[in-house]
Design a protein around this motif. Structure first.
Motif, PDB file in Angstrom:
ATOM      1  N   LYS A  92       0.831  -1.202   0.000  1.00  0.00           N
ATOM      2  CA  LYS A  92       0.000   0.000   0.000  1.00  0.00           C
ATOM      3  C   LYS A  92       0.868   1.256   0.000  1.00  0.00           C
ATOM      4  O   LYS A  92       1.965   1.266   0.563  1.00  0.00           O
ATOM      5  CB  LYS A  92      -0.922   0.018   1.228  1.00  0.00           C
ATOM      6  N   ALA A  93       0.369   2.296  -0.621  1.00  0.00           N
ATOM      7  CA  ALA A  93       1.046   3.589  -0.559  1.00  0.00           C
ATOM      8  C   ALA A  93       0.844   4.182   0.834  1.00  0.00           C
ATOM      9  O   ALA A  93      -0.229   4.039   1.434  1.00  0.00           O
ATOM     10  CB  ALA A  93       0.478   4.528  -1.618  1.00  0.00           C
ATOM     11  N   ILE A  94       1.875   4.826   1.352  1.00  0.00           N
ATOM     12  CA  ILE A  94       1.837   5.406   2.694  1.00  0.00           C
ATOM     13  C   ILE A  94       1.921   6.926   2.587  1.00  0.00           C
ATOM     14  O   ILE A  94       2.773   7.462   1.871  1.00  0.00           O
ATOM     15  CB  ILE A  94       3.008   4.896   3.562  1.00  0.00           C
ATOM     16  N   TYR A  95       1.058   7.605   3.323  1.00  0.00           N
ATOM     17  CA  TYR A  95       1.085   9.067   3.395  1.00  0.00           C
ATOM     18  C   TYR A  95       1.056   9.467   4.872  1.00  0.00           C
ATOM     19  O   TYR A  95       0.092   9.158   5.579  1.00  0.00           O
ATOM     20  CB  TYR A  95      -0.119   9.681   2.686  1.00  0.00           C
ATOM     21  N   ALA A  96       2.097  10.148   5.322  1.00  0.00           N
ATOM     22  CA  ALA A  96       2.177  10.587   6.719  1.00  0.00           C
ATOM     23  C   ALA A  96       2.205  12.112   6.754  1.00  0.00           C
ATOM     24  O   ALA A  96       3.145  12.737   6.246  1.00  0.00           O
ATOM     25  CB  ALA A  96       3.419  10.012   7.392  1.00  0.00           C
ATOM     26  N   LEU A  97       1.186  12.691   7.353  1.00  0.00           N
ATOM     27  CA  LEU A  97       1.039  14.149   7.361  1.00  0.00           C
ATOM     28  C   LEU A  97       1.868  14.792   8.467  1.00  0.00           C
ATOM     29  O   LEU A  97       1.758  14.413   9.636  1.00  0.00           O
ATOM     30  CB  LEU A  97      -0.434  14.518   7.565  1.00  0.00           C
ATOM     31  N   HIS A  98       2.675  15.773   8.087  1.00  0.00           N
ATOM     32  CA  HIS A  98       3.348  16.625   9.069  1.00  0.00           C
ATOM     33  C   HIS A  98       2.401  17.782   9.383  1.00  0.00           C
ATOM     34  O   HIS A  98       2.095  18.601   8.506  1.00  0.00           O
ATOM     35  CB  HIS A  98       4.668  17.161   8.507  1.00  0.00           C
ATOM     36  N   TYR A  99       1.925  17.828  10.623  1.00  0.00           N
ATOM     37  CA  TYR A  99       0.997  18.889  11.012  1.00  0.00           C
ATOM     38  C   TYR A  99       1.613  20.269  10.787  1.00  0.00           C
ATOM     39  O   TYR A  99       2.824  20.414  10.625  1.00  0.00           O
ATOM     40  CB  TYR A  99       0.634  18.762  12.499  1.00  0.00           C
ATOM     41  N   ARG A 100       0.779  21.267  10.832  1.00  0.00           N
ATOM     42  CA  ARG A 100       1.268  22.642  10.705  1.00  0.00           C
ATOM     43  C   ARG A 100       2.340  22.927  11.770  1.00  0.00           C
ATOM     44  O   ARG A 100       2.137  22.626  12.946  1.00  0.00           O
ATOM     45  CB  ARG A 100       0.117  23.630  10.854  1.00  0.00           C
ATOM     46  N   SER A 101       3.440  23.477  11.317  1.00  0.00           N
ATOM     47  CA  SER A 101       4.653  23.796  12.092  1.00  0.00           C
ATOM     48  C   SER A 101       5.507  22.566  12.381  1.00  0.00           C
ATOM     49  O   SER A 101       6.587  22.687  12.945  1.00  0.00           O
ATOM     50  CB  SER A 101       4.340  24.547  13.396  1.00  0.00           C
ATOM     51  N   TYR A 102       5.070  21.382  11.976  1.00  0.00           N
ATOM     52  CA  TYR A 102       5.852  20.154  12.120  1.00  0.00           C
ATOM     53  C   TYR A 102       6.519  19.827  10.782  1.00  0.00           C
ATOM     54  O   TYR A 102       5.907  19.962   9.720  1.00  0.00           O
ATOM     55  CB  TYR A 102       4.964  18.964  12.490  1.00  0.00           C
ATOM     56  N   GLY A 103       7.753  19.352  10.848  1.00  0.00           N
ATOM     57  CA  GLY A 103       8.405  18.796   9.671  1.00  0.00           C
ATOM     58  C   GLY A 103       8.472  19.707   8.467  1.00  0.00           C
ATOM     59  O   GLY A 103       8.469  19.239   7.330  1.00  0.00           O
ATOM     60  N   GLY A 104       8.509  21.009   8.700  1.00  0.00           N
ATOM     61  CA  GLY A 104       8.608  21.952   7.594  1.00  0.00           C
ATOM     62  C   GLY A 104       7.285  22.466   7.072  1.00  0.00           C
ATOM     63  O   GLY A 104       7.262  23.323   6.180  1.00  0.00           O
ATOM     64  N   SER A 105       6.168  21.966   7.593  1.00  0.00           N
ATOM     65  CA  SER A 105       4.866  22.513   7.203  1.00  0.00           C
ATOM     66  C   SER A 105       4.695  23.896   7.824  1.00  0.00           C
ATOM     67  O   SER A 105       5.190  24.164   8.922  1.00  0.00           O
ATOM     68  CB  SER A 105       3.728  21.596   7.671  1.00  0.00           C
ATOM     69  N   SER A 106       3.986  24.766   7.132  1.00  0.00           N
ATOM     70  CA  SER A 106       3.787  26.124   7.637  1.00  0.00           C
ATOM     71  C   SER A 106       2.546  26.190   8.523  1.00  0.00           C
ATOM     72  O   SER A 106       1.795  25.221   8.650  1.00  0.00           O
ATOM     73  CB  SER A 106       3.646  27.102   6.469  1.00  0.00           C
ATOM     74  N   GLY A 107       2.332  27.358   9.123  1.00  0.00           N
ATOM     75  CA  GLY A 107       1.136  27.572   9.923  1.00  0.00           C
ATOM     76  C   GLY A 107       1.296  27.148  11.369  1.00  0.00           C
ATOM     77  O   GLY A 107       2.367  26.725  11.806  1.00  0.00           O
ATOM     78  N   LYS A 108       0.191  27.261  12.105  1.00  0.00           N
ATOM     79  CA  LYS A 108       0.169  26.901  13.520  1.00  0.00           C
ATOM     80  C   LYS A 108      -0.890  25.825  13.751  1.00  0.00           C
ATOM     81  O   LYS A 108      -1.983  25.892  13.197  1.00  0.00           O
ATOM     82  CB  LYS A 108      -0.130  28.130  14.377  1.00  0.00           C
TER      83      LYS A 108
END
Length: 253
Positions: A92-108
């Motif tokens: 299966k394809a895996i998608y792991a979301l980096h929340y806002r401000s986590y792992g380079g994602s922007s926002g809060k």
């Protein structure tokens, strides 16, 4: 004597009110602990704009109609969980979301923004994958269960989930009016009542963060016929994924 007692009482009241104010203002700093993203071999990072934030998603792509969407804990670098997910779901394809401000994602981060981004990512990958299993761990269990209440999933998996963040926080800070102060309540038990998707709940026997009793309250909110429950012995909140039974349970769904 009465005047001294009154002065002490007023002082204590002012201090207490000040502490409540500090908790209210800084509550999200006590709930969310953004982590940088590790560079994990065998994975890639895709970037998506959700409208008001740039999101990073660590993926392990497969040419398959099935996918796994993963929401992690409040202090987790989700890229480090991809290896376990690949081991459990090799096709299966895996998608792991980096929340806002986590792992380079922007926002809060906030409950509203995390759920919004979770729904956005689900809709994005739904264009490529017919069957999507959603997994939420710890804080992410609250995101996963809200996504499941609004989208059609193949399967839902909740790892060390809570009944509500509000109840957990009230137990941790019993002298404060947490139920009045808390903004991100993550009332998972209210959403559980509405679900019809097959669900696996995995709990840690010695969870020091989310008491097993809270997980069982959540369990009792699910329609009985859709839920499977497993407690992994001799595991804690952060060590549960190190149990050999963890991958076996995920692989078996």
């Amino acid at each position: 004597m009465i005047r001294i007692a009154s002065t002490i009482a007023v002082t204590l009241l002012v201090v207490y009110a000040g502490l409540c104010l500090v908790l209210y203002i800084f509550q999200r700093s006590l709930m969310y602990f953004p982590q940088p993203r590790a560079d994990v071999p065998g994975t890639e990072v895709i970037k998506l704009n959700s409208g008001d934030a740039d999101l990073n998603i660590t993926t392990s792509q497969r040419v398959n109609s099935d996918a796994v969407l993963y929401f992690g804990g409040n202090a987790e670098d989700v890229s480090l969980s991809v290896a376990d997910l690949v081991a459990a779901f090799p096709h299966k394809a895996i998608y792991a979301l980096h929340y806002r401000s986590y792992g380079g994602s922007s926002g809060k981060p906030s409950e509203k923004s995390l759920v919004k981004d979770g729904l956005f990512l689900f809709d994005e990958i739904k264009n490529k994958h017919a069957n999507i299993t959603v997994i939420g761990r710890s804080l992410g269990s609250g995101v996963a269960i809200q996504v499941a209440s609004q989208r059609k999933l193949a399967r839902l998996v909740l790892v060390t989930p809570y009944d509500s963040v509000q109840n957990i926080a009230a137990n941790q800070f019993p002298i404060f009016p947490v139920r009045m102060l808390l903004q991100d309540k993550f009332e998972s038990l209210e959403f559980a009542k509405k679900l019809s998707v097959p669900t696996l709940i995995i709990a840690a026997e010695n969870d020091e963060v989310i008491p097993l009793k809270n997980t069982k309250v959540l369990l009792s909110s699910f329609p009985r016929e859709i839920v499977q429950f497993a407690v992994l012995p001799r595991t804690g909140h952060n060590s549960i994924s190190g149990s050999p039974e963890y991958i076996k349970l995920l692989s078996g769904i």
